[in-house]
Design an enzyme around this catalytic site. Sequence first.
Site, PDB file in Angstrom:
ATOM      1  N   CYS A  71       0.872  -1.098   0.086  1.00 39.55           N
ATOM      2  CA  CYS A  71      -0.038   0.060  -0.120  1.00 39.55           C
ATOM      3  C   CYS A  71       0.927   1.193   0.134  1.00 39.55           C
ATOM      4  CB  CYS A  71      -0.903   0.178   1.325  1.00 39.55           C
ATOM      5  SG  CYS A  71      -2.098  -1.427   1.386  1.00 39.55           S
ATOM      6  N   ASP A  72       0.296   2.298  -0.609  1.00 40.77           N
ATOM      7  CA  ASP A  72       1.058   3.617  -0.517  1.00 40.77           C
ATOM      8  C   ASP A  72      -0.058   4.901  -0.727  1.00 40.77           C
ATOM      9  OD1 ASP A  72       3.714   4.618  -0.450  1.00 40.77           O
ATOM     10  OD2 ASP A  72       2.790   6.059  -1.711  1.00 40.77           O
TER      11      ASP A  72
END
Length: 201
Positions: A71-72
Amino acid sequence: MTTLVLASASPARLATLRAAGLDPTVVVSGVDESQVSDLPPAELALQLAELKCAAVAARDDVPPGALVLGCDSVLELDGEALGKPHDPDEARRRWQAMRGRTGVLHSGHSLRDTATGRVAAATGSTAVHFADLGDDEIEAYVATGEPLHVAGAFTIDGFGGAYVRGIEGDHHNVVGVSLPLLRELVLELGHAWPDLWSPTR
Protein backbone atom coordinates in the site's frame (compact mmCIF):
# COMPACT_ATOMS: atom_id res chain seq x y z
CA MET A 1 -6.93 -19.59 6.97
CA THR A 2 -5.04 -17.59 4.33
CA THR A 3 -1.89 -15.82 5.51
CA LEU A 4 -1.76 -12.10 4.82
CA VAL A 5 1.60 -10.32 4.64
CA LEU A 6 1.56 -6.54 4.97
CA ALA A 7 4.41 -4.93 3.04
CA SER A 8 4.25 -1.73 5.07
CA ALA A 9 5.70 -0.32 8.28
CA SER A 10 2.56 1.79 8.89
CA PRO A 11 1.16 1.22 12.39
CA ALA A 12 -2.16 2.75 11.27
CA ARG A 13 -2.57 0.19 8.46
CA LEU A 14 -1.70 -2.66 10.80
CA ALA A 15 -4.16 -1.42 13.44
CA THR A 16 -6.92 -1.07 10.81
CA LEU A 17 -6.42 -4.63 9.56
CA ARG A 18 -6.30 -6.04 13.08
CA ALA A 19 -9.50 -4.21 14.05
CA ALA A 20 -11.15 -5.89 11.04
CA GLY A 21 -10.24 -9.35 12.34
CA LEU A 22 -7.03 -9.91 10.37
CA ASP A 23 -3.61 -10.52 11.88
CA PRO A 24 -1.08 -9.88 9.11
CA THR A 25 2.61 -10.62 9.24
CA VAL A 26 4.54 -7.39 8.69
CA VAL A 27 7.48 -7.44 6.26
CA VAL A 28 8.79 -3.97 5.42
CA SER A 29 9.60 -3.62 1.74
CA GLY A 30 12.53 -1.24 1.95
CA VAL A 31 11.52 0.30 -1.39
CA ASP A 32 13.04 3.72 -2.07
CA GLU A 33 9.95 5.83 -2.75
CA SER A 34 12.01 8.56 -4.41
CA GLN A 35 12.70 6.28 -7.40
CA VAL A 36 9.19 6.94 -8.73
CA SER A 37 8.13 10.44 -9.70
CA ASP A 38 6.48 12.49 -12.45
CA LEU A 39 3.25 10.49 -12.31
CA PRO A 40 -0.26 11.77 -11.60
CA PRO A 41 -1.03 11.35 -7.86
CA ALA A 42 -3.39 8.34 -8.15
CA GLU A 43 -0.98 6.52 -10.48
CA LEU A 44 1.96 7.33 -8.20
CA ALA A 45 0.21 5.79 -5.19
CA LEU A 46 -0.58 2.63 -7.18
CA GLN A 47 2.92 2.34 -8.66
CA LEU A 48 4.54 2.57 -5.24
CA ALA A 49 2.10 0.02 -3.81
CA GLU A 50 2.95 -2.38 -6.65
CA LEU A 51 6.70 -1.94 -6.10
CA LYS A 52 6.37 -2.62 -2.37
CA CYS A 53 4.20 -5.68 -2.96
CA ALA A 54 6.58 -7.12 -5.56
CA ALA A 55 9.66 -6.51 -3.39
CA VAL A 56 8.21 -8.40 -0.43
CA ALA A 57 6.61 -11.19 -2.49
CA ALA A 58 10.05 -12.00 -3.93
CA ARG A 59 11.57 -12.62 -0.50
CA ASP A 60 12.39 -16.13 0.68
CA ASP A 61 10.95 -15.60 4.15
CA VAL A 62 7.37 -14.99 2.93
CA PRO A 63 5.16 -17.95 3.90
CA PRO A 64 4.17 -20.17 0.93
CA GLY A 65 0.72 -19.39 -0.42
CA ALA A 66 0.51 -16.04 1.34
CA LEU A 67 -1.27 -12.98 0.03
CA VAL A 68 1.12 -10.02 0.01
CA LEU A 69 -0.38 -6.54 0.33
CA GLY A 70 1.51 -3.42 -0.69
CA CYS A 71 0.00 0.00 0.00
CA ASP A 72 1.01 3.60 -0.47
CA SER A 73 -0.82 6.88 0.05
CA VAL A 74 -0.44 10.39 -1.34
CA LEU A 75 -2.54 13.50 -0.93
CA GLU A 76 -3.48 15.36 -4.10
CA LEU A 77 -3.77 19.13 -3.79
CA ASP A 78 -3.84 21.39 -6.86
CA GLY A 79 -2.88 18.38 -8.98
CA GLU A 80 0.33 17.81 -6.99
CA ALA A 81 1.15 14.58 -5.13
CA LEU A 82 2.08 15.22 -1.50
CA GLY A 83 3.76 12.42 0.41
CA LYS A 84 5.46 12.71 3.79
CA PRO A 85 6.98 16.13 4.54
CA HIS A 86 10.76 16.14 4.84
CA ASP A 87 10.92 18.54 7.78
CA PRO A 88 8.77 20.81 10.01
CA ASP A 89 9.09 23.76 7.62
CA GLU A 90 7.61 21.73 4.78
CA ALA A 91 4.81 20.43 7.03
CA ARG A 92 4.05 24.02 8.04
CA ARG A 93 3.89 25.17 4.40
CA ARG A 94 1.66 22.23 3.53
CA TRP A 95 -0.87 23.14 6.17
CA GLN A 96 -0.83 26.78 5.19
CA ALA A 97 -1.80 25.62 1.68
CA MET A 98 -4.31 22.96 2.82
CA ARG A 99 -6.26 24.81 5.51
CA GLY A 100 -9.87 25.51 4.66
CA ARG A 101 -9.58 23.52 1.44
CA THR A 102 -10.28 20.05 0.06
CA GLY A 103 -7.70 17.50 -1.08
CA VAL A 104 -8.01 13.95 -2.34
CA LEU A 105 -6.24 11.14 -0.49
CA HIS A 106 -5.22 8.36 -2.89
CA SER A 107 -4.24 4.96 -1.45
CA GLY A 108 -2.79 2.44 -3.87
CA HIS A 109 -3.36 -1.26 -3.09
CA SER A 110 -1.51 -4.16 -4.71
CA LEU A 111 -2.30 -7.74 -3.66
CA ARG A 112 -0.26 -10.69 -4.91
CA ASP A 113 -1.14 -14.37 -4.44
CA THR A 114 2.24 -16.05 -4.02
CA ALA A 115 0.71 -19.45 -4.83
CA THR A 116 -0.40 -18.42 -8.32
CA GLY A 117 1.58 -15.25 -9.00
CA ARG A 118 -1.63 -13.39 -9.81
CA VAL A 119 -1.90 -9.73 -8.84
CA ALA A 120 -4.97 -7.57 -8.24
CA ALA A 121 -4.44 -3.84 -7.82
CA ALA A 122 -6.50 -0.65 -7.52
CA THR A 123 -6.43 2.83 -6.04
CA GLY A 124 -8.97 4.14 -3.56
CA SER A 125 -9.62 7.90 -3.53
CA THR A 126 -11.32 9.89 -0.78
CA ALA A 127 -12.00 13.63 -0.69
CA VAL A 128 -10.80 15.24 2.56
CA HIS A 129 -12.16 18.60 3.75
CA PHE A 130 -9.68 20.39 5.99
CA ALA A 131 -10.53 22.86 8.76
CA ASP A 132 -9.33 26.45 8.47
CA LEU A 133 -6.50 26.38 11.00
CA GLY A 134 -4.82 29.47 12.36
CA ASP A 135 -1.06 29.77 12.35
CA ASP A 136 -0.84 28.95 16.07
CA GLU A 137 -2.74 25.68 15.59
CA ILE A 138 -0.52 24.75 12.66
CA GLU A 139 2.57 25.39 14.79
CA ALA A 140 1.17 23.29 17.63
CA TYR A 141 0.26 20.42 15.30
CA VAL A 142 3.63 20.40 13.56
CA ALA A 143 5.30 20.41 17.00
CA THR A 144 3.63 17.08 17.83
CA GLY A 145 5.77 15.50 15.09
CA GLU A 146 2.79 13.57 13.72
CA PRO A 147 2.58 15.38 10.34
CA LEU A 148 6.19 14.51 9.52
CA HIS A 149 5.55 10.77 9.33
CA VAL A 150 2.37 10.54 7.25
CA ALA A 151 1.31 11.19 3.66
CA GLY A 152 -0.21 14.63 3.21
CA ALA A 153 1.07 15.77 6.64
CA PHE A 154 -2.12 14.74 8.44
CA THR A 155 -3.90 11.81 10.03
CA ILE A 156 -7.58 11.21 10.59
CA ASP A 157 -6.97 8.80 13.48
CA GLY A 158 -4.61 10.90 15.60
CA PHE A 159 -3.99 14.54 16.52
CA GLY A 160 -5.00 15.53 12.99
CA GLY A 161 -8.51 14.11 13.31
CA ALA A 162 -9.75 17.41 14.78
CA TYR A 163 -8.59 19.21 11.64
CA VAL A 164 -10.61 17.13 9.18
CA ARG A 165 -14.11 18.62 8.81
CA GLY A 166 -15.41 15.73 6.76
CA ILE A 167 -14.67 13.23 4.01
CA GLU A 168 -16.38 11.88 0.91
CA GLY A 169 -15.54 8.21 0.49
CA ASP A 170 -14.06 5.46 2.60
CA HIS A 171 -12.72 6.50 6.02
CA HIS A 172 -10.29 3.56 6.13
CA ASN A 173 -8.78 4.66 2.83
CA VAL A 174 -7.67 7.89 4.51
CA VAL A 175 -5.99 5.84 7.25
CA GLY A 176 -4.07 4.04 4.50
CA VAL A 177 -5.89 0.81 3.62
CA SER A 178 -9.44 0.61 2.25
CA LEU A 179 -11.10 -2.47 3.72
CA PRO A 180 -13.92 -2.62 1.11
CA LEU A 181 -11.40 -2.25 -1.71
CA LEU A 182 -9.09 -4.85 -0.20
CA ARG A 183 -12.00 -7.28 0.09
CA GLU A 184 -12.73 -6.82 -3.63
CA LEU A 185 -9.08 -7.58 -4.47
CA VAL A 186 -9.17 -10.70 -2.28
CA LEU A 187 -12.29 -11.91 -4.10
CA GLU A 188 -10.71 -11.10 -7.48
CA LEU A 189 -7.86 -13.48 -6.63
CA GLY A 190 -10.34 -16.26 -5.78
CA HIS A 191 -10.19 -16.10 -1.99
CA ALA A 192 -12.92 -15.48 0.57
CA TRP A 193 -12.64 -12.50 2.93
CA PRO A 194 -13.52 -14.54 6.05
CA ASP A 195 -10.58 -16.85 5.25
CA LEU A 196 -8.29 -13.98 6.23
CA TRP A 197 -9.83 -13.58 9.68
CA SER A 198 -7.54 -14.61 12.49
CA PRO A 199 -8.81 -17.71 14.35
CA THR A 200 -7.84 -16.07 17.64
CA ARG A 201 -10.18 -13.11 17.05
